[in-house]
Design an enzyme around this catalytic site. Structure first.
Site, PDB file in Angstrom:
ATOM      1  N   SER A   1     -70.025  38.873  41.275  1.00  0.00           N
ATOM      2  CA  SER A   1     -71.347  38.466  40.787  1.00  0.00           C
ATOM      3  C   SER A   1     -71.497  38.507  39.273  1.00  0.00           C
ATOM      4  O   SER A   1     -72.550  38.105  38.752  1.00  0.00           O
ATOM      5  CB  SER A   1     -72.432  39.345  41.429  1.00  0.00           C
ATOM      6  OG  SER A   1     -72.688  38.938  42.755  1.00  0.00           O
TER       7      SER A   1
ATOM      8  N   SER B   1     -79.573  40.078  42.200  1.00  0.00           N
ATOM      9  CA  SER B   1     -78.246  39.470  42.381  1.00  0.00           C
ATOM     10  C   SER B   1     -78.219  38.527  43.576  1.00  0.00           C
ATOM     11  O   SER B   1     -77.240  38.474  44.338  1.00  0.00           O
ATOM     12  CB  SER B   1     -77.165  40.551  42.549  1.00  0.00           C
ATOM     13  OG  SER B   1     -75.883  40.014  42.332  1.00  0.00           O
TER      14      SER B   1
ATOM     15  N   LYS C   1     -72.691  35.378  37.661  1.00  0.00           N
ATOM     16  CA  LYS C   1     -74.097  35.009  37.472  1.00  0.00           C
ATOM     17  C   LYS C   1     -74.543  35.128  36.019  1.00  0.00           C
ATOM     18  O   LYS C   1     -75.565  34.554  35.646  1.00  0.00           O
ATOM     19  CB  LYS C   1     -74.980  35.868  38.378  1.00  0.00           C
ATOM     20  CG  LYS C   1     -74.731  35.629  39.870  1.00  0.00           C
ATOM     21  CD  LYS C   1     -75.677  36.457  40.729  1.00  0.00           C
ATOM     22  CE  LYS C   1     -75.460  36.153  42.206  1.00  0.00           C
ATOM     23  NZ  LYS C   1     -74.644  37.159  42.887  1.00  0.00           N
TER      24      LYS C   1
END
Length: 387
Positions: free
Chosen positions: A69, A129, A72
């Site tokens: 993640s 997230s 991101k």
């Protein structure tokens, strides 16, 4: 020579010898000694100062790894860029597709076919997230996620992230989806500098959407009040990852740790790096960008004087308690002849620390000076021959 005179001469000689020794000792600077960074149990890490860009420690920082993640960070950087260009607005509504709603992994819990604002989705990505939020925004901006990934790769190229490639917006595993600790530090530094207002969302500890409250997974936000971001990541392939940033006494550090074994480990290792950086280093702004550092005569120009300075602020990160050992020297061409364009390189600013080169920056023209009229050119031609 009598014995008394010999004795007196000896005393005088010893006095001046001791004086010279004392002066020599006072001229010596403390030796610059910095211990190595702490041992970090991770596949890769880097620690750098956000203003100067100086790397304070790293290991395997250029090794390509799955980012989970941490992807991101690039996804929201692309969104921030679109917002800054006026291609998007925070209150703009986004329709949630079936694909976004079904995206596996961490979720914001948006509902299919419902309208969600860009701001809500950004907070869902940054704080919660949410993979579903990432896909929804990617589709809204680019039509589909593959095209959005192309936009991510284009931004990576612009930033100089030479060892990164993205195929999705949220970080699900793919053999062709990778980045490095070094590239993530470059990205994070750019995001903080370019979008400080949006970056503030990374410090929020929780966010409620659809009556569901989720806490930010960055444990350092609770542990260390100086930490204000950035992003966690985890997949089986990537391990536990964390990009962290903190500000203490005006000094901002960025640490990237990839491939640890637990949530606690990624927090602890980042904390160790940050503490090391603040314990042994300090950062100073020596000069402001676009401000005159010196003024010089310009020949055969419409103006007689030209201001010289730096294109941007000059920061240095140095070992603590060695500020007095810094020295800056300005060098520039002695006879500058018009025309000169704003931004032309006309010299250098060289910075040394205890006599050792530290950095060098171009000294540029801060204004444009066109050629002077015929009288000015003739007058200066004669004057230059005299001088």
């Amino acid at each position: 020579m009598t014995s008394s005179k010999v004795y007196l001469s000896l005393i005088v000689y010893l006095f001046f010898s001791l004086l010279q020794t004392a002066n020599a000792a006072s001229d010596k600077t403390d030796p610059i000694m910095i211990p190595s960074p702490p041992s970090i149990a991770a596949s890769s890490y880097i620690l750098l100062d956000a203003d100067s860009g100086k790397v304070l420690g790293e290991n395997n920082a250029d090794v390509k790894l799955p980012p989970a993640s941490l992807t991101k960070i690039m996804a929201v950087y692309v969104v921030f860029t679109e917002l800054s260009k006026g291609h998007l607005s925070l209150n703009e509504n986004v329709s949630v597709s079936q694909k976004a709603w079904r995206t596996p992994g961490s979720r914001m819990f948006i509902d299919v076919n419902k309208q969600v604002t860009v701001e809500e989705l950004l907070k869902g990505i940054i704080i919660q997230s949410g993979n579903d939020a990432s896909v929804a925004l990617a589709e809204h901006i680019a039509g589909d996620e593959a095209t959005f990934a192309e936009m991510m790769n284009q931004q990576a190229a612009i930033l100089g992230m030479n060892n990164s490639h993205f195929v999705n917006s949220m970080g699900l595993p793919d053999d062709d989806h990778y980045t490095t600790a070094q590239d993530l530090a470059i990205l994070t530094r750019a995001m903080i500098r370019e979008f400080p207002d949006y970056y503030a969302w990374f410090s929020e500890k929780e966010y409620t959407y659809n009556k569901i409250t989720q806490r930010n997974r960055n444990k350092l936000l609770w542990r260390d009040p100086s930490v204000d971001g950035v992003k966690t990541g985890h997949t089986e392939a990537a391990g536990y990852c964390l990009v962290a940033s903190a500000v203490r006494d005006g000094m901002r550090l960025i640490s990237v740790v990839m491939g640890t074994k637990s949530e606690r480990a990624r927090a602890n290792e980042n904390q160790s790096l940050l503490n090391y950086g603040y314990r042994f280093y300090e950062t100073h702004r020596l000069y402001k960008g676009n401000e005159a550092l010196t003024e010089t005569r310009i020949w055969k120009g419409a103006d007689k004087n030209l201001s010289l300075g730096l294109a941007e602020d000059l920061y240095v990160t140095i070992p603590r308690r060695h500020y007095e050992d810094l020295k800056a020297v300005i060098n520039f061409e002695q006879k500058i002849i018009a025309p000169v364009n704003q931004g032309d390189n006309l010299g250098t600013v060289s910075v040394t620390l205890a006599g050792e080169p530290l950095m060098e920056k171009n000294l540029i023209a801060l204004t444009t000076v066109e050629k002077g009229n015929l009288v000015r050119k003739l007058y200066d031609t004669v004057l230059m021959l005299v001088k």
